[in-house]
Design a protein around this motif. Structure first.
Motif, PDB file in Angstrom:
ATOM      1  N   PHE A   1       9.471  -6.455  -3.724  1.00  8.75           N
ATOM      2  CA  PHE A   1       8.463  -5.668  -4.436  1.00  8.75           C
ATOM      3  C   PHE A   1       8.564  -4.211  -4.002  1.00  8.75           C
ATOM      4  O   PHE A   1       8.879  -3.917  -2.850  1.00  8.75           O
ATOM      5  CB  PHE A   1       7.057  -6.173  -4.114  1.00  8.75           C
ATOM      6  N   THR A   2       8.237  -3.309  -4.934  1.00 10.95           N
ATOM      7  CA  THR A   2       8.209  -1.888  -4.638  1.00 10.95           C
ATOM      8  C   THR A   2       6.954  -1.268  -5.232  1.00 10.95           C
ATOM      9  O   THR A   2       6.702  -1.400  -6.441  1.00 10.95           O
ATOM     10  CB  THR A   2       9.444  -1.169  -5.217  1.00 10.95           C
ATOM     11  N   ILE A   3       6.168  -0.612  -4.378  1.00  9.09           N
ATOM     12  CA  ILE A   3       4.979   0.099  -4.846  1.00  9.09           C
ATOM     13  C   ILE A   3       5.350   1.567  -5.039  1.00  9.09           C
ATOM     14  O   ILE A   3       6.103   2.135  -4.251  1.00  9.09           O
ATOM     15  CB  ILE A   3       3.804  -0.064  -3.857  1.00  9.09           C
ATOM     16  N   SER A   4       4.800   2.156  -6.094  1.00  9.83           N
ATOM     17  CA  SER A   4       5.029   3.574  -6.351  1.00  9.83           C
ATOM     18  C   SER A   4       3.805   4.124  -7.073  1.00  9.83           C
ATOM     19  O   SER A   4       2.929   3.360  -7.495  1.00  9.83           O
ATOM     20  CB  SER A   4       6.297   3.785  -7.180  1.00  9.83           C
TER      21      SER A   4
ATOM     22  N   ALA B   1       0.847  -1.185   0.000  1.00 12.65           N
ATOM     23  CA  ALA B   1       0.000   0.000   0.000  1.00 12.65           C
ATOM     24  C   ALA B   1       0.883   1.236   0.000  1.00 12.65           C
ATOM     25  O   ALA B   1       2.040   1.192   0.440  1.00 12.65           O
ATOM     26  CB  ALA B   1      -0.929   0.003   1.208  1.00 12.65           C
ATOM     27  N   ILE B   2       0.305   2.338  -0.479  1.00  9.82           N
ATOM     28  CA  ILE B   2       1.055   3.593  -0.554  1.00  9.82           C
ATOM     29  C   ILE B   2       0.113   4.739  -0.247  1.00  9.82           C
ATOM     30  O   ILE B   2      -1.042   4.747  -0.691  1.00  9.82           O
ATOM     31  CB  ILE B   2       1.711   3.741  -1.953  1.00  9.82           C
ATOM     32  N   THR B   3       0.591   5.706   0.516  1.00 10.96           N
ATOM     33  CA  THR B   3      -0.241   6.848   0.875  1.00 10.96           C
ATOM     34  C   THR B   3      -0.457   7.764  -0.325  1.00 10.96           C
ATOM     35  O   THR B   3       0.183   7.615  -1.364  1.00 10.96           O
ATOM     36  CB  THR B   3       0.395   7.624   2.027  1.00 10.96           C
ATOM     37  N   SER B   4      -1.363   8.714  -0.155  1.00  7.87           N
ATOM     38  CA  SER B   4      -1.805   9.530  -1.289  1.00  7.87           C
ATOM     39  C   SER B   4      -0.663  10.290  -1.964  1.00  7.87           C
ATOM     40  O   SER B   4      -0.629  10.381  -3.197  1.00  7.87           O
ATOM     41  CB  SER B   4      -2.890  10.508  -0.833  1.00  7.87           C
ATOM     42  N   ALA B   5       0.263  10.804  -1.177  1.00 10.58           N
ATOM     43  CA  ALA B   5       1.394  11.535  -1.756  1.00 10.58           C
ATOM     44  C   ALA B   5       2.599  10.641  -2.024  1.00 10.58           C
ATOM     45  O   ALA B   5       3.615  11.100  -2.545  1.00 10.58           O
ATOM     46  CB  ALA B   5       1.802  12.681  -0.841  1.00 10.58           C
ATOM     47  N   GLY B   6       2.476   9.401  -1.639  1.00 11.64           N
ATOM     48  CA  GLY B   6       3.551   8.448  -1.901  1.00 11.64           C
ATOM     49  C   GLY B   6       4.654   8.417  -0.867  1.00 11.64           C
ATOM     50  O   GLY B   6       5.660   7.728  -1.046  1.00 11.64           O
ATOM     51  N   GLY B   7       4.456   9.118   0.249  1.00 13.42           N
ATOM     52  CA  GLY B   7       5.534   9.209   1.218  1.00 13.42           C
ATOM     53  C   GLY B   7       5.692   8.003   2.117  1.00 13.42           C
ATOM     54  O   GLY B   7       6.770   7.781   2.685  1.00 13.42           O
ATOM     55  N   ILE B   8       4.641   7.229   2.258  1.00 12.07           N
ATOM     56  CA  ILE B   8       4.684   6.070   3.152  1.00 12.07           C
ATOM     57  C   ILE B   8       4.204   4.838   2.381  1.00 12.07           C
ATOM     58  O   ILE B   8       3.177   4.884   1.711  1.00 12.07           O
ATOM     59  CB  ILE B   8       3.805   6.281   4.390  1.00 12.07           C
ATOM     60  N   THR B   9       4.966   3.772   2.509  1.00 13.50           N
ATOM     61  CA  THR B   9       4.595   2.509   1.881  1.00 13.50           C
ATOM     62  C   THR B   9       4.588   1.399   2.922  1.00 13.50           C
ATOM     63  O   THR B   9       5.232   1.512   3.977  1.00 13.50           O
ATOM     64  CB  THR B   9       5.575   2.140   0.754  1.00 13.50           C
ATOM     65  N   ASN B  10       3.872   0.358   2.633  1.00 13.32           N
ATOM     66  CA  ASN B  10       3.775  -0.780   3.536  1.00 13.32           C
ATOM     67  C   ASN B  10       3.716  -2.048   2.699  1.00 13.32           C
ATOM     68  O   ASN B  10       3.107  -2.039   1.621  1.00 13.32           O
ATOM     69  CB  ASN B  10       2.515  -0.658   4.406  1.00 13.32           C
TER      70      ASN B  10
END
Length: 115
Positions: free
Chosen positions: A67-70, A49-58
């Motif tokens: 894996f990398t979410i962006s 998962a990724i926050t709206s601005a992309g600053g936090i991922t889980n």
């Protein structure tokens, strides 16, 4: 709300793929986005998962470090870069969003990992 996942396909163990999810029908930049997957015979599970601005991922423990979410809010698109794929990563991958309290899902993209 429309979510269109793409980028899946047959890949050998150890290989890589990048999935994309094009979103429309809502203000993409305001929403947390995530990737889920469902393997044959198993329940759907959260992958990342990724926050709206992309600053936090889980990430799920099973994919951490591989894996990398962006996301690109200018393109209304969320990505999942998948490296070192293993047969246990075989699944249909989805990028749902909770919009107005309702979870919306696309049709998913199939990722078979096999030699």
């Amino acid at each position: 709300v429309q979510l269109v996942e793409s980028g899946g396909g047959l890949v050998q163990p150890g290989g890589s793929l990048r999935l994309s999810c094009a979103a429309s029908g809502f203000t993409f930049s305001r929403y947390i986005m995530s990737w889920y997957r469902q393997a044959p015979g198993k329940e759907r599970e959260l992958v990342a998962a990724i926050t709206s601005a992309g600053g936090i991922t889980n990430y799920a423990d099973s994919v951490k470090g591989r894996f990398t979410i962006s996301r690109d809010n200018a393109k209304n698109t969320v990505y999942l870069q998948m490296n070192s794929l293993q047969p246990e990563d075989t699944a249909v991958y989805y990028c749902p969003v909770r919009f107005n309290g309702v979870d919306s899902w696309g049709n998913g993209t199939l990722v078979p990992v096999s030699s």
